[in-house]
Scaffold this motif. Structure first.
Motif, PDB file in Angstrom:
ATOM      1  N   GLU A  63       0.823  -1.214   0.000  1.00 29.10           N
ATOM      2  CA  GLU A  63       0.000   0.000   0.000  1.00 29.10           C
ATOM      3  C   GLU A  63       0.856   1.262   0.000  1.00 29.10           C
ATOM      4  OE1 GLU A  63      -3.202   0.104  -0.613  1.00 29.10           O
ATOM      5  OE2 GLU A  63      -3.106  -2.073  -0.752  1.00 29.10           O
ATOM      6  N   ILE A  64       1.952   1.237   0.737  1.00 33.02           N
ATOM      7  CA  ILE A  64       2.872   2.383   0.751  1.00 33.02           C
ATOM      8  C   ILE A  64       3.412   2.622  -0.656  1.00 33.02           C
ATOM      9  CG2 ILE A  64       5.155   3.179   1.538  1.00 33.02           C
ATOM     10  CD1 ILE A  64       4.513   1.730   4.230  1.00 33.02           C
ATOM     11  N   ARG A  65       3.816   1.530  -1.332  1.00 31.36           N
ATOM     12  CA  ARG A  65       4.349   1.659  -2.698  1.00 31.36           C
ATOM     13  C   ARG A  65       3.276   2.167  -3.653  1.00 31.36           C
ATOM     14  NH1 ARG A  65       6.553  -3.620  -4.881  1.00 31.36           N
ATOM     15  NH2 ARG A  65       4.345  -4.015  -5.121  1.00 31.36           N
ATOM     16  N   ARG A  66       2.055   1.650  -3.530  1.00 32.05           N
ATOM     17  CA  ARG A  66       0.960   2.120  -4.392  1.00 32.05           C
ATOM     18  C   ARG A  66       0.704   3.607  -4.187  1.00 32.05           C
ATOM     19  NH1 ARG A  66      -3.166  -2.919  -3.485  1.00 32.05           N
ATOM     20  NH2 ARG A  66      -2.167  -4.311  -4.964  1.00 32.05           N
ATOM     21  N   ASP A  67       0.658   4.038  -2.939  1.00 34.98           N
ATOM     22  CA  ASP A  67       0.456   5.465  -2.655  1.00 34.98           C
ATOM     23  C   ASP A  67       1.579   6.304  -3.249  1.00 34.98           C
ATOM     24  OD1 ASP A  67      -1.886   5.037  -1.284  1.00 34.98           O
ATOM     25  OD2 ASP A  67      -0.991   5.236   0.705  1.00 34.98           O
ATOM     26  N   TYR A  68       2.815   5.829  -3.093  1.00 35.22           N
ATOM     27  CA  TYR A  68       3.964   6.557  -3.624  1.00 35.22           C
ATOM     28  C   TYR A  68       3.857   6.690  -5.145  1.00 35.22           C
ATOM     29  CZ  TYR A  68       8.746   7.747  -4.866  1.00 35.22           C
ATOM     30  OH  TYR A  68       9.848   8.364  -5.389  1.00 35.22           O
ATOM     31  N   LEU A  69       3.549   5.584  -5.805  1.00 34.12           N
ATOM     32  CA  LEU A  69       3.443   5.619  -7.266  1.00 34.12           C
ATOM     33  C   LEU A  69       2.279   6.496  -7.723  1.00 34.12           C
ATOM     34  CD1 LEU A  69       4.220   1.895  -8.122  1.00 34.12           C
ATOM     35  CD2 LEU A  69       5.677   3.887  -8.561  1.00 34.12           C
ATOM     36  N   THR A  70       1.152   6.390  -7.043  1.00 36.83           N
ATOM     37  CA  THR A  70      -0.014   7.201  -7.398  1.00 36.83           C
ATOM     38  C   THR A  70       0.289   8.683  -7.226  1.00 36.83           C
ATOM     39  OG1 THR A  70      -1.514   5.411  -6.775  1.00 36.83           O
ATOM     40  CG2 THR A  70      -2.449   7.629  -6.896  1.00 36.83           C
ATOM     41  N   ASP A  71       0.853   9.042  -6.089  1.00 36.35           N
ATOM     42  CA  ASP A  71       1.211  10.445  -5.850  1.00 36.35           C
ATOM     43  C   ASP A  71       2.210  10.937  -6.888  1.00 36.35           C
ATOM     44  OD1 ASP A  71      -0.455  10.406  -3.662  1.00 36.35           O
ATOM     45  OD2 ASP A  71       1.176  10.304  -2.180  1.00 36.35           O
ATOM     46  N   PHE A  85       0.216   1.246 -15.783  1.00 41.37           N
ATOM     47  CA  PHE A  85       0.626  -0.082 -16.227  1.00 41.37           C
ATOM     48  C   PHE A  85       1.152  -0.905 -15.049  1.00 41.37           C
ATOM     49  CE2 PHE A  85       4.297  -2.709 -17.425  1.00 41.37           C
ATOM     50  CZ  PHE A  85       3.655  -3.677 -18.179  1.00 41.37           C
ATOM     51  N   LEU A  86       2.053  -0.318 -14.254  1.00 39.88           N
ATOM     52  CA  LEU A  86       2.631  -1.041 -13.116  1.00 39.88           C
ATOM     53  C   LEU A  86       1.561  -1.472 -12.116  1.00 39.88           C
ATOM     54  CD1 LEU A  86       5.822   1.055 -12.280  1.00 39.88           C
ATOM     55  CD2 LEU A  86       5.731  -1.210 -13.328  1.00 39.88           C
ATOM     56  N   LEU A  87       0.688  -0.545 -11.777  1.00 39.62           N
ATOM     57  CA  LEU A  87      -0.346  -0.857 -10.792  1.00 39.62           C
ATOM     58  C   LEU A  87      -1.351  -1.867 -11.333  1.00 39.62           C
ATOM     59  CD1 LEU A  87      -0.922   2.651  -9.189  1.00 39.62           C
ATOM     60  CD2 LEU A  87       0.428   0.741  -8.299  1.00 39.62           C
ATOM     61  N   THR A  88      -1.667  -1.788 -12.605  1.00 38.35           N
ATOM     62  CA  THR A  88      -2.582  -2.750 -13.220  1.00 38.35           C
ATOM     63  C   THR A  88      -1.972  -4.147 -13.217  1.00 38.35           C
ATOM     64  OG1 THR A  88      -3.531  -1.026 -14.623  1.00 38.35           O
ATOM     65  CG2 THR A  88      -3.877  -3.294 -15.324  1.00 38.35           C
ATOM     66  N   GLU A  89      -0.690  -4.240 -13.568  1.00 42.34           N
ATOM     67  CA  GLU A  89      -0.002  -5.535 -13.556  1.00 42.34           C
ATOM     68  C   GLU A  89       0.056  -6.107 -12.145  1.00 42.34           C
ATOM     69  OE1 GLU A  89       1.384  -7.522 -16.112  1.00 42.34           O
ATOM     70  OE2 GLU A  89       0.043  -6.201 -17.218  1.00 42.34           O
ATOM     71  N   GLU A  90       0.333  -5.259 -11.181  1.00 38.98           N
ATOM     72  CA  GLU A  90       0.399  -5.697  -9.788  1.00 38.98           C
ATOM     73  C   GLU A  90      -0.969  -6.208  -9.325  1.00 38.98           C
ATOM     74  OE1 GLU A  90       0.697  -3.110  -5.954  1.00 38.98           O
ATOM     75  OE2 GLU A  90       2.725  -3.444  -6.722  1.00 38.98           O
ATOM     76  N   PHE A  91      -2.017  -5.478  -9.664  1.00 42.79           N
ATOM     77  CA  PHE A  91      -3.369  -5.880  -9.280  1.00 42.79           C
ATOM     78  C   PHE A  91      -3.748  -7.193  -9.948  1.00 42.79           C
ATOM     79  CE2 PHE A  91      -8.029  -5.691  -9.828  1.00 42.79           C
ATOM     80  CZ  PHE A  91      -8.393  -5.696  -8.489  1.00 42.79           C
ATOM     81  N   ALA A  92      -3.415  -7.341 -11.224  1.00 39.49           N
ATOM     82  CA  ALA A  92      -3.716  -8.579 -11.955  1.00 39.49           C
ATOM     83  C   ALA A  92      -2.986  -9.765 -11.335  1.00 39.49           C
ATOM     84  CB  ALA A  92      -3.342  -8.427 -13.421  1.00 39.49           C
ATOM     85  N   ALA A  93      -1.741  -9.545 -10.913  1.00 44.83           N
ATOM     86  CA  ALA A  93      -0.971 -10.622 -10.280  1.00 44.83           C
ATOM     87  C   ALA A  93      -1.610 -11.040  -8.955  1.00 44.83           C
ATOM     88  CB  ALA A  93       0.471 -10.190 -10.063  1.00 44.83           C
ATOM     89  N   GLU A  94      -2.165 -10.093  -8.225  1.00 43.02           N
ATOM     90  CA  GLU A  94      -2.840 -10.417  -6.960  1.00 43.02           C
ATOM     91  C   GLU A  94      -4.058 -11.286  -7.202  1.00 43.02           C
ATOM     92  OE1 GLU A  94      -3.953  -7.068  -4.566  1.00 43.02           O
ATOM     93  OE2 GLU A  94      -1.951  -6.205  -4.720  1.00 43.02           O
ATOM     94  N   ILE A  95      -4.804 -10.966  -8.245  1.00 45.40           N
ATOM     95  CA  ILE A  95      -6.041 -11.692  -8.529  1.00 45.40           C
ATOM     96  C   ILE A  95      -5.748 -13.094  -9.051  1.00 45.40           C
ATOM     97  CG2 ILE A  95      -8.046 -11.775 -10.065  1.00 45.40           C
ATOM     98  CD1 ILE A  95      -8.169  -8.734  -9.835  1.00 45.40           C
ATOM     99  N   THR A  96      -4.800 -13.206  -9.979  1.00 44.95           N
ATOM    100  CA  THR A  96      -4.520 -14.499 -10.601  1.00 44.95           C
ATOM    101  C   THR A  96      -3.535 -15.341  -9.810  1.00 44.95           C
ATOM    102  OG1 THR A  96      -2.748 -13.573 -11.959  1.00 44.95           O
ATOM    103  CG2 THR A  96      -4.961 -13.607 -12.921  1.00 44.95           C
ATOM    104  N   GLY A  97      -2.811 -14.723  -8.906  1.00 42.38           N
ATOM    105  CA  GLY A  97      -1.805 -15.451  -8.130  1.00 42.38           C
ATOM    106  C   GLY A  97      -0.436 -15.235  -8.736  1.00 42.38           C
TER     107      GLY A  97
END
Length: 113
Positions: A63-71, A85-97
């Motif tokens: 979450e800290i990294r996501r906030d940093y990247l978003t800001d 792109f980075l956040l979408t890939e990270e989110f997709a990896a969480e969902i699919t494993g």
């Protein structure tokens, strides 16, 4: 510190503090940077997630990294498209494993006229 380091109960706090320190220094927070700083691989670091407190710290650091990247994207310090792109890939990896094979298969069919 040696490779193959054993889990220590202060590691969750060290991880969390390291991420906050990187953000305060204007450095993108990274599990890889933290792993190198304590002399382990990212794989070894991920193995520590079996410990409840470490996993909790790990998720908070995401979450800290996501906030940093978003800001950084909102202030245009980093390219917003790349951050998306980075956040979408990270989110997709969480969902699919994260262990799922990420290879892409492409088939090309040649049609002769």
């Amino acid at each position: 510190m040696k490779k193959g380091r054993k889990y220590e109960k202060e590691l969750p706090r060290q991880l969390y503090s390291s991420f906050l320190s990187m953000v305060n220094d204007g450095t993108p927070p990274s599990f890889s940077k933290f792993a190198r700083s304590i002399g382990v691989t990212v794989g070894e670091l991920e193995g520590f997630r079996r410990h409840k407190e470490f996993d909790r710290a790990w998720r908070e650091c995401i979450e800290i990294r996501r906030d940093y990247l978003t800001d950084s994207a909102l202030t245009r310090r980093y390219d917003p498209s790349f951050v998306k792109f980075l956040l979408t890939e990270e989110f997709a990896a969480e969902i699919t494993g994260a262990d799922e094979d990420k290879s892409i298969s492409v088939s090309i069919k040649v049609i002769e006229e």
